[in-house]
Design a protein around this motif. Structure first.
Motif, PDB file in Angstrom:
ATOM      1  N   LYS A 148      27.251  31.631  41.162  1.00 52.97           N
ATOM      2  CA  LYS A 148      28.411  31.657  40.281  1.00 52.97           C
ATOM      3  C   LYS A 148      29.169  32.975  40.420  1.00 52.97           C
ATOM      4  CE  LYS A 148      29.378  28.959  37.530  1.00 52.97           C
ATOM      5  NZ  LYS A 148      30.255  27.788  37.537  1.00 52.97           N
ATOM      6  N   GLU A 184      31.163  32.677  43.522  1.00 53.40           N
ATOM      7  CA  GLU A 184      32.317  31.818  43.274  1.00 53.40           C
ATOM      8  C   GLU A 184      33.364  32.549  42.442  1.00 53.40           C
ATOM      9  OE1 GLU A 184      30.656  28.436  41.405  1.00 53.40           O
ATOM     10  OE2 GLU A 184      29.975  27.508  43.272  1.00 53.40           O
ATOM     11  N   GLU A 185      32.898  33.359  41.489  1.00 48.13           N
ATOM     12  CA  GLU A 185      33.834  34.094  40.663  1.00 48.13           C
ATOM     13  C   GLU A 185      34.622  35.095  41.507  1.00 48.13           C
ATOM     14  OE1 GLU A 185      35.919  35.098  37.320  1.00 48.13           O
ATOM     15  OE2 GLU A 185      34.479  33.449  37.595  1.00 48.13           O
ATOM     16  N   GLN A 194      35.163  34.815  44.627  1.00 52.43           N
ATOM     17  CA  GLN A 194      36.063  34.041  45.486  1.00 52.43           C
ATOM     18  C   GLN A 194      37.306  33.601  44.713  1.00 52.43           C
ATOM     19  OE1 GLN A 194      34.275  30.656  47.324  1.00 52.43           O
ATOM     20  NE2 GLN A 194      36.081  30.111  48.488  1.00 52.43           N
ATOM     21  N   ARG A 195      37.119  33.203  43.474  1.00 49.66           N
ATOM     22  CA  ARG A 195      38.273  32.812  42.656  1.00 49.66           C
ATOM     23  C   ARG A 195      39.206  33.999  42.435  1.00 49.66           C
ATOM     24  NH1 ARG A 195      34.446  29.597  39.954  1.00 49.66           N
ATOM     25  NH2 ARG A 195      34.018  31.257  38.445  1.00 49.66           N
ATOM     26  N   GLU A 196      38.565  35.171  42.256  1.00 44.94           N
ATOM     27  CA  GLU A 196      39.397  36.357  42.103  1.00 44.94           C
ATOM     28  C   GLU A 196      40.218  36.616  43.371  1.00 44.94           C
ATOM     29  OE1 GLU A 196      36.688  39.422  41.136  1.00 44.94           O
ATOM     30  OE2 GLU A 196      36.346  38.744  39.066  1.00 44.94           O
ATOM     31  N   SER A 197      39.573  36.420  44.543  1.00 49.65           N
ATOM     32  CA  SER A 197      40.306  36.600  45.803  1.00 49.65           C
ATOM     33  C   SER A 197      41.436  35.586  45.926  1.00 49.65           C
ATOM     34  CB  SER A 197      39.342  36.464  46.983  1.00 49.65           C
ATOM     35  OG  SER A 197      38.345  37.457  46.936  1.00 49.65           O
ATOM     36  N   GLU A 198      41.146  34.360  45.548  1.00 52.23           N
ATOM     37  CA  GLU A 198      42.175  33.324  45.624  1.00 52.23           C
ATOM     38  C   GLU A 198      43.321  33.632  44.669  1.00 52.23           C
ATOM     39  OE1 GLU A 198      40.030  29.822  44.774  1.00 52.23           O
ATOM     40  OE2 GLU A 198      39.167  29.638  46.797  1.00 52.23           O
ATOM     41  N   GLU A 199      42.991  34.199  43.516  1.00 51.62           N
ATOM     42  CA  GLU A 199      44.035  34.539  42.564  1.00 51.62           C
ATOM     43  C   GLU A 199      44.929  35.639  43.137  1.00 51.62           C
ATOM     44  OE1 GLU A 199      46.274  34.466  39.058  1.00 51.62           O
ATOM     45  OE2 GLU A 199      44.844  33.057  39.966  1.00 51.62           O
ATOM     46  N   ARG A 214      47.137  34.008  45.594  1.00 51.40           N
ATOM     47  CA  ARG A 214      48.187  33.233  44.906  1.00 51.40           C
ATOM     48  C   ARG A 214      49.288  34.145  44.381  1.00 51.40           C
ATOM     49  NH1 ARG A 214      49.727  32.056  40.038  1.00 51.40           N
ATOM     50  NH2 ARG A 214      48.070  33.309  39.116  1.00 51.40           N
TER      51      ARG A 214
END
Length: 982
Positions: free
Chosen positions: A260, A263-264, A266-271, A274
């Motif tokens: 997790k 994944e967190e 990774q989500r930060e990188s995706e944000e 974006r």
């Protein structure tokens, strides 16, 4: 056609069939082999010639004990058939197993004459059983190696057990509330709310588990966060139903916190990406055919400078060091083709080197002619860095995949070929990685059907999988379709549940057995957890408490029965729980009006309480106590006994008389305890008591100190229907009365003896004086004549003098002279007696009389009224007796003490000689009683007479081996009589 008898032919065929299908051997009555068939020879490796005439010791393996073969011989020699399994050894040393039947053939008298052994080779089965046992042990080890947390629930959701991974995880993270014994016996649905941080997660988990328990779904999986384990943790929770009669479910928790977190990140990188896309759109420039700017976006200006889009300037003015690929691409675009690149390193005008993603597209005018090109650029320098971070993240994902505790593999969705597997999968199936990744999933689990929905993980029912060596294992499988490099792939997670199911079945059986026992016992039983909540009570407890298990389960005992608060019940229960120690007590429960015997057993999960109603017994005991109190009021010693059980009751007066407490007396035979001397034998005494029912008389008994006591005893036989006859015995101590009576009788006798002695002495004294005068005359004449008879007459004279001294002493004791009592230094009187005794000791060869006599007199003079001559004789008598006691012992010592106060003066003469036994002490002051060979036995009588003439007495204390202590007590009638003077 053959003339052969059909029966003979049939027997021949039967024999041939037996020879082909079984291993056959025949022995005589002594066990010597007389016949074997070909299969026996083939199996053992011996020829028939090597076997016939030998015993089965030839093929003995050494596996079985002597008792095993003794049991076989006992069975067949008794004419019975024996069946069993035997391990033998072939000629080449190989062990093999046989299912054996030995049939005895009997003669007309029923005695065995030979034995037929019919055997079947079961070696393969035995080997297979051993393989299964090894496999089961291995499965147990694999289960212990799984770090995921597993809990087994019953059909109500109550936790039956947890695995080692659960215990280790909770212990490591300090979640003591979820450790056995607290978690076992709790309802999993109850602590869902406590476990999950989110009420939505808690509700979903509770609903999902209920559906699994109720059979509404085959599997349930959910991820949830929990802060009860020493910090924020994420868990992947899954539940599947148990497939046996009582139902239930297996719940697995896997810590996915690391995943997790990845994944967190990774989500930060995706944000970040974006936001980059939203706020930094691609730089675009529109150029004519000569590559001059026609229009640019703000992003272009922002990226390449405020003058980079000025009309008239060329693209190559902005990028003077543009790569040749750009120039070639520009020419091709003007010819109608599109060009682009995912990344090209470009040197900017400000000397910065950046990675640019670019595209060049031709644009057409209204006539359709190519008017120039449109250039799209994107500074991907940061993206490159992000991609590198993503590649690093992918490597971390790979490491996480390899280190996952559960076996996981990835397979192609079409061919079902395995393309990747983690270390746990390699360990479970026992394959090396190169070979495992060449397998198809059917090689492990057959033609299983994967989940049909690519978006939903599927939890299958338990499946049978096979390891590399063919060993079968029972597993549960979760599979899901995931994109892998743009291609769909199936990820399969395997959970070995063989040992879990075996443990669950065993725990279920054990639980049912224990419940069956508790349900059947007559004693009330209650189980409480560590918060004193009711967990279980058996039917007997329901009857005692007046409430059912359904009414009490989960309730705190103090809430269910507030009458207990503040009583001994509460104190003992809490003490057993806190101190972890067994408690046994009896207490009256006022709410029920009953007495109970309580036994409390502590455990890791709470306490178990056994209790039974003892009201009837307590009332009977109370009645007995009332009776005993009446008996205690009597003066006599009373006790009850029977020949088999000994003493069963013992009152306080018996304790005072004999010195034994009730605890020391109960169960003892009174004859042995008190060393009773009966008028007849004890057996005859008991026979008469049983015959006549009553006995009265005197008995001589011994108390606890060893003193003999005389008692008046009455023994009364009590007979009750159906019970053992009991004897009620009362005893009254008459020892002192008998001693007083004996002393009075002895005093009367002594008085008579004194009178007789005085008369006899008087009658002897006068003739003895005449005889002495004649002997003196004859002695003198013979001495002048020089005759040898003079010595004889001298001896006669000495004997006459000794007789005279004895006669004078008799007269002295029978008619005591009047004492001359007046105040005088008592210490001087004692010194004179001691001085004379020391002189006597030196004369009679001891030589050390002065050393052995120790005077301990007070300083100054002790003036005491006394007869100096009489008291000096008395002290001298005691000192001389002490001298005789210590004898020639070099360690012998005599101590003479004087101590005085306002009431009396005491003279002590003590020695460390051999002492005096108890029987002699009783008669030591009587006349003519002596232990010396040459004494008259009148010395101590005289000492006592002199002491009593002073108004005092003489006493003695002595122990054999420790010496003696004689005391003369002289009372002082006037306190001022005794005073010290210098």
């Amino acid at each position: 056609m053959s003339d052969e008898d059909p029966i003979t032919g049939e027997l021949r065929d039967l024999r041939a069939a037996i020879d082909e299908s079984t291993i056959l051997s025949v022995t005589d009555a002594d066990g010597v082999i007389t016949r074997v068939n070909d299969r026996f020879c083939a199996l053992t490796g011996f020829t028939a010639d090597e076997i016939v005439g030998r015993t089965y010791a030839l093929v003995a393996s050494g596996v079985h004990s002597k008792a095993f073969f003794d049991e076989i011989w006992t069975t067949i020699r008794g004419g019975r058939t024996w069946r069993g399994e035997i391990c033998n050894r072939s000629k080449n040393g190989t062990l093999y197993w046989l299912a054996t039947t030995i049939v005895p053939f009997l003669d007309a008298d029923g005695h065995p004459v030979r034995y037929f052994s019919i055997q079947t080779d079961i070696t393969a089965r035995k080997n297979a059983e051993e393989t299964v046992r090894r496999s089961e042990r291995l499965r147990g080890e694999i289960l212990d190696a799984i770090s995921s947390q597993v809990a087994v629930l019953d059909h109500d959701g109550t936790v039956l057990s947890v695995n080692k991974g659960w215990i280790d995880y909770m212990d490591e993270h300090g979640a003591i509330d979820f450790l056995p014994p607290d978690v076992v016996g709790q309802n999993y649905l109850d602590f869902c709310d406590a476990a999950a941080d989110s009420s939505a997660d808690a509700g979903a988990i509770g609903a999902g588990v209920r559906e699994v328990l109720g059979g509404g779904r085959a599997t349930f999986t959910r991820e949830f966060s929990c802060r009860r384990c020493g910090g924020a943790h994420w868990f992947l929770m899954s539940a599947v139903p148990l497939r046996f009669d009582h139902g239930g479910a297996v719940v697995t928790h896997t810590d996915v916190t690391a995943r997790k977190k990845v994944e967190e990140r990774q989500r930060e990188s995706e944000e970040i990406i974006r936001l980059l896309v939203d706020h930094a759109p691609a730089a675009v420039a529109m150029l004519d055919r000569e590559m001059r700017y026609m229009a640019v976006t703000k992003r272009w200006l922002a990226d390449y400078g405020p003058t980079s889009g000025d009309p008239g300037k060329s693209l190559f003015d902005t990028f003077p060091a543009a790569p040749d690929a750009w120039r070639e691409a520009a020419r091709e675009c003007l010819d109608g083709r599109e060009r682009g690149s995912e990344g090209t390193e470009v040197l900017l005008a400000d000397s910065r080197r950046v990675d640019l993603k670019w595209e060049m597209h031709p644009w057409s005018d209204r006539r359709g002619a190519i008017g120039g090109i449109v250039v799209f650029t994107e500074n991907i320098t940061k993206r490159r860095r992000i991609e590198q971070a993503l590649r690093d993240s992918e490597n971390r994902y790979r490491a996480l995949f390899d280190s996952h505790p559960l076996p996981v593999w990835v397979e192609d969705t079409e061919s079902r070929r395995i393309v990747a597997a983690n270390d746990a999968a390699l360990a479970l199936y026992d394959y090396p990685r190169p070979r495992f990744t060449r397998l198809f999933s059917k090689d492990l689990c057959g033609e299983r059907q994967p989940g049909a929905d690519p978006e939903t993980p599927r939890r299958a029912n338990p499946e049978r999988h096979f390891r590399r060596d063919g060993t079968e294992i029972e597993v549960e499988v979760t599979d899901q379709i995931i994109p892998l490099g743009g291609v769909p792939a199936r990820i399969v997670t395997v959970h070995d549940v063989t040992e879990e199911r075996r443990l669950a079945r065993r725990l279920s059986r054990e639980k049912e057995e224990k419940l069956s026992i508790l349900e059947s016992i007559a004693e009330a039983f209650v189980s409480l957890d560590r918060e004193f909540r009711y967990v279980y009570l058996n039917p007997a407890a329901e009857g005692q408490l007046g409430k059912t298990l359904g009414e009490l389960r989960g309730k705190v005992i103090w809430d269910a029965f507030p009458e207990i608060v503040g009583t001994r019940f509460e104190r003992e229960y809490k003490r057993a729980m806190s101190d972890r120690e067994f408690r046994l007590f009896e207490e009256y429960f006022e709410a029920f009006g009953r007495w109970y015997e309580i036994r409390v057993f502590p455990s890791d999960v709470g306490i178990s309480v056994f209790f039974r109603d003892i009201t009837s017994r307590r009332r009977a005991e109370e009645l007995d106590r009332e009776k005993n109190q009446l008996l205690e009021q009597t003066y006599d010693a009373i006790f009850v006994w029977n020949p088999e059980d000994g003493i069963v009751s013992w009152n306080a007066n018996a304790e005072r008389l004999y010195g034994y407490t009730a605890e020391e007396s109960l169960g003892k035979n009174p004859r042995d305890l008190l060393k009773t001397d009966y008028p007849t034998t004890s057996e005859r005494h008991l026979e008469n008591l049983l015959r006549f029912g009553v006995w009265e008389g005197e008995l001589l008994q011994t108390d606890k100190t060893g003193e003999r006591v005389i008692v008046e005893s009455r023994q009364h036989l009590i007979r009750r229907g159906g019970t053992k006859p009991m004897v009620l015995q009362t005893s009254r101590d008459v020892t002192e009365r008998r001693r007083l009576e004996s002393r009075l009788a002895r005093t009367a006798k002594l008085a008579l003896v004194g009178e007789l002695a005085a008369g006899l002495a008087h009658e002897i004294k006068n003739p003895l004086a005449g005889i002495k005068g004649v002997v003196d005359i004859l002695t003198e004449r013979r001495r002048r004549d020089g005759s040898e008879e003079a010595e004889i007459l001298e001896s006669v004279g000495r004997e006459i003098a000794r007789i005279d001294r004895t006669v004078r002493m008799l007269l002295h004791n029978s008619r005591p002279k009047a004492l001359d009592i007046r105040p005088a230094p008592l210490d001087d009187t004692i010194r004179r007696a001691a001085k004379f005794a020391i002189y006597q000791a030196k004369r009679h060869a001891s030589g050390n009389g002065h050393d052995r006599v120790v005077l301990e007199l007070p300083e100054g003079h002790s003036i005491v009224p006394h007869d100096e001559s009489g008291l000096e004789d008395a002290v001298l008598n005691l000192i001389l007796n002490a001298e005789d006691a210590v004898g020639s012992d070099p360690r012998g010592q005599i101590r003479i003490r004087l101590r005085a106060d306002d009431t009396e003066a005491v003279i002590e003469v003590s020695d460390n000689g051999p002492g005096i036994d108890a029987e002699q002490l009783k008669e030591i002051f009587l006349p003519f009683v002596t232990s010396k060979t040459s004494g008259t036995g009148l010395g101590l009588t005289s000492v006592k007479r002199i002491a009593r003439a002073h108004g005092g007495d003489c006493s003695v204390a002595s122990k054999p081996g420790e010496g003696s202590n004689f005391r003369i007590h002289i009372p002082l009638r006037q306190p001022s009589t005794l005073r010290d003077r210098e």
